[in-house]
Design a protein around this motif. Structure first.
Motif, PDB file in Angstrom:
ATOM      1  N   ALA A 116       0.380  -1.210   4.343  1.00 20.22           N
ATOM      2  CA  ALA A 116       0.826  -1.128   3.032  1.00 20.22           C
ATOM      3  C   ALA A 116      -0.439  -0.720   1.981  1.00 20.22           C
ATOM      4  CB  ALA A 116       1.499  -2.318   2.688  1.00 20.22           C
ATOM      5  N   TRP A 117      -1.492  -1.081   2.471  1.00 23.98           N
ATOM      6  CA  TRP A 117      -2.680  -0.818   1.611  1.00 23.98           C
ATOM      7  C   TRP A 117      -3.046   0.778   1.415  1.00 23.98           C
ATOM      8  CZ3 TRP A 117      -5.513  -3.494  -2.032  1.00 23.98           C
ATOM      9  CH2 TRP A 117      -5.398  -4.842  -1.973  1.00 23.98           C
ATOM     10  N   GLU A 118      -2.458   1.398   2.540  1.00 24.44           N
ATOM     11  CA  GLU A 118      -2.672   2.802   2.495  1.00 24.44           C
ATOM     12  C   GLU A 118      -2.152   3.674   1.215  1.00 24.44           C
ATOM     13  OE1 GLU A 118      -1.482   4.662   6.231  1.00 24.44           O
ATOM     14  OE2 GLU A 118      -2.856   3.329   7.301  1.00 24.44           O
ATOM     15  N   THR A 119      -0.903   2.886   0.931  1.00 23.43           N
ATOM     16  CA  THR A 119      -0.288   3.266  -0.302  1.00 23.43           C
ATOM     17  C   THR A 119      -0.266   2.427  -1.586  1.00 23.43           C
ATOM     18  OG1 THR A 119       1.766   2.447   0.481  1.00 23.43           O
ATOM     19  CG2 THR A 119       1.202   4.651   0.971  1.00 23.43           C
ATOM     20  N   GLN A 120      -1.292   1.648  -1.647  1.00 19.32           N
ATOM     21  CA  GLN A 120      -1.574   0.421  -2.775  1.00 19.32           C
ATOM     22  C   GLN A 120      -1.363   1.116  -4.239  1.00 19.32           C
ATOM     23  OE1 GLN A 120      -1.087  -2.307  -4.352  1.00 19.32           O
ATOM     24  NE2 GLN A 120      -2.359  -3.567  -2.827  1.00 19.32           N
ATOM     25  N   THR A 121      -0.857   0.645  -4.883  1.00 17.70           N
ATOM     26  CA  THR A 121      -0.412   0.808  -6.230  1.00 17.70           C
ATOM     27  C   THR A 121       0.403   2.152  -6.375  1.00 17.70           C
ATOM     28  OG1 THR A 121      -2.276   2.518  -6.519  1.00 17.70           O
ATOM     29  CG2 THR A 121      -2.671   0.378  -7.010  1.00 17.70           C
ATOM     30  N   SER A 125       3.568  -3.310  -3.376  1.00 16.88           N
ATOM     31  CA  SER A 125       3.211  -2.487  -1.999  1.00 16.88           C
ATOM     32  C   SER A 125       3.820  -3.276  -0.787  1.00 16.88           C
ATOM     33  CB  SER A 125       1.852  -2.302  -2.017  1.00 16.88           C
ATOM     34  OG  SER A 125       1.413  -1.227  -2.950  1.00 16.88           O
ATOM     35  N   VAL A 126       4.665  -3.000   0.229  1.00 18.10           N
ATOM     36  CA  VAL A 126       5.122  -3.647   0.980  1.00 18.10           C
ATOM     37  C   VAL A 126       4.859  -2.885   2.459  1.00 18.10           C
ATOM     38  CG1 VAL A 126       7.172  -4.983   2.065  1.00 18.10           C
ATOM     39  CG2 VAL A 126       6.787  -4.936  -0.222  1.00 18.10           C
ATOM     40  N   CYS A 159       5.882   1.192   8.686  1.00 17.54           N
ATOM     41  CA  CYS A 159       6.039   2.031   7.310  1.00 17.54           C
ATOM     42  C   CYS A 159       5.915   0.947   6.382  1.00 17.54           C
ATOM     43  CB  CYS A 159       7.581   2.120   7.325  1.00 17.54           C
ATOM     44  SG  CYS A 159       8.263   3.230   8.559  1.00 17.54           S
ATOM     45  N   ALA A 160       5.374   1.880   5.201  1.00 15.49           N
ATOM     46  CA  ALA A 160       5.099   1.054   3.949  1.00 15.49           C
ATOM     47  C   ALA A 160       6.145   1.782   2.688  1.00 15.49           C
ATOM     48  CB  ALA A 160       3.865   1.277   3.511  1.00 15.49           C
ATOM     49  N   HIS A 161       6.296   0.860   1.714  1.00 14.82           N
ATOM     50  CA  HIS A 161       6.923   1.500   0.648  1.00 14.82           C
ATOM     51  C   HIS A 161       6.004   2.339  -0.085  1.00 14.82           C
ATOM     52  CE1 HIS A 161       9.534   1.770  -2.785  1.00 14.82           C
ATOM     53  NE2 HIS A 161       9.232   0.749  -3.444  1.00 14.82           N
ATOM     54  N   HIS A 162       6.611   3.759  -0.441  1.00 15.98           N
ATOM     55  CA  HIS A 162       5.628   4.765  -0.829  1.00 15.98           C
ATOM     56  C   HIS A 162       5.627   5.255  -2.352  1.00 15.98           C
ATOM     57  CE1 HIS A 162       3.175   8.176   0.219  1.00 15.98           C
ATOM     58  NE2 HIS A 162       3.847   8.926  -0.159  1.00 15.98           N
TER      59      HIS A 162
END
Length: 343
Positions: free
Chosen positions: A17-22, A29-30, A45-48
């Motif tokens: 999730a930190w990879e797509t933070q903000t 970011s989740v 996966c992360a919310h993009h």
């Protein structure tokens, strides 16, 4: 022993999730991870991006393609709502005995996408392991929905790290704006020695620009670097160029600004005239600009390159902060370290 195992897997979801933070603002970011009954990680996966599929839905898609390969082609090129409906209709009990790890309690409300708690209720995993409970009354109730569907929930796994992950979103939600100061530098503090960030880091930071309401820079940056201030290196679907605010007491000619392609450019001679009290605002600059705006900053992102080139700056701001997270962005030429700091 099981709790440590849960923490290890939750740490992977947090890091993702930190990879797509903000980038998902105004959403949080989740991160989400799915573990098979055999102990295999089926999805991470992360919310993009706001308006697109949430982390749980993306993870369910990736896992279903592995668990039910016949669905793989049908799962492509669907809107979030279409993807949601397809997985509910065609999961074929694939997720029985799987574990879902999510950094934030699954949402329980209809927004641009249906509730993730309802999705998981249909998928019937063995358990859902949760890092942080949802604090937004609008989205609360996911745990109750899961328990009502007879799905076990385990909460509080790496809770503080999950709260740190939520800090930018929580700050934005609480005060109605988020001011991020971003600086790329070498190990000796130099930031004027040509290009510093690697191409993959630049893709991330240009995507941040695309999400931002405004981009604030100094007049010195305009004069010395002649930047385009665009989003040419951003990820696909991140195409919006933010408003530009330039803080300077110097005279800037139209020729100095002609390289900037932005919907709006405004020049400000004082900090008080900058608009920093709504939206997501990114400030890009050096230590002098950081010193000037340090009391307006909610989040600091330092991008470090493993290089000692250039001259160290003379002015170093006096600031203290808490490191929320660090991670690497890899590239064949060199890696960059990103350090997220709460002032």
């Amino acid at each position: 022993m099981k709790w440590k195992f849960y923490e290890t897997l939750m740490s992977l979801a947090i890091a993702k999730a930190w990879e797509t933070q903000t980038l998902a603002l105004p959403n949080p970011s989740v991160g989400a991870l799915i573990l098979s009954p055999q102990g295999e990680i089926l999805a991470l996966c992360a919310h993009h991006k706001a308006g697109e599929a949430h982390a749980e839905l993306l993870a369910a898609k990736e896992a279903l393609m592995l668990l039910r390969p016949s669905t793989a082609q049908s799962l492509q090129n669907l809107t979030p709502k279409q993807l949601y409906d397809f997985i509910i209709q065609h999961h074929d009990n694939a997720f029985n005995d799987c574990l879902f790890f999510v950094t934030l309690e699954p949402c329980n409300h209809y927004g641009k996408t249906p509730p993730c708690s309802t999705l998981l209720s249909h998928l019937k995993p063995k358990a859902v392991i949760i890092g942080a409970n949802e604090s937004n009354p609008k989205a609360q109730g996911g745990i109750h929905t899961l328990n009502t569907a007879n799905i076990d929930t385990i909460t509080g796994v790496l809770q503080q790290q999950c709260q740190d992950l939520l800090y930018p979103f929580s700050k934005f939600q609480h005060q109605g704006f988020l001011n991020l100061f971003k600086i790329a530098q070498n190990l000796n503090g130099s930031y004027t020695h040509g290009q510093i960030s690697n191409p993959n880091t630049k893709a991330f930071t240009h995507s941040q620009r695309s999400v931002a309401t405004r981009l604030i820079i100094s007049g010195n940056t305009i004069i010395q670097d002649k930047p385009r201030l665009d989003v040419r290196c951003a990820y696909p679907r991140f195409t919006q160029i933010p408003q530009i605010q330039i803080l300077t007491r110097q005279h800037l000619t139209p020729q100095m600004l002609e390289c900037i392609q932005a919907p709006s450019i405004s020049i400000h001679s004082s900090i008080d005239s900058l608009n920093l009290t709504d939206g997501f605002n990114i400030i890009e600059g050096g230590y002098a600009l950081l010193e000037s705006l340090k009391h307006q900053i909610d989040l600091l992102l330092v991008i470090l390159s493993a290089d000692f080139g250039g001259t160290a700056p003379q002015v170093i701001p006096q600031m203290q902060g808490e490191v929320l997270h660090t991670h690497l962005i890899d590239h064949p030429h060199h890696k960059d370290m990103l350090i997220w700091i709460k002032p």
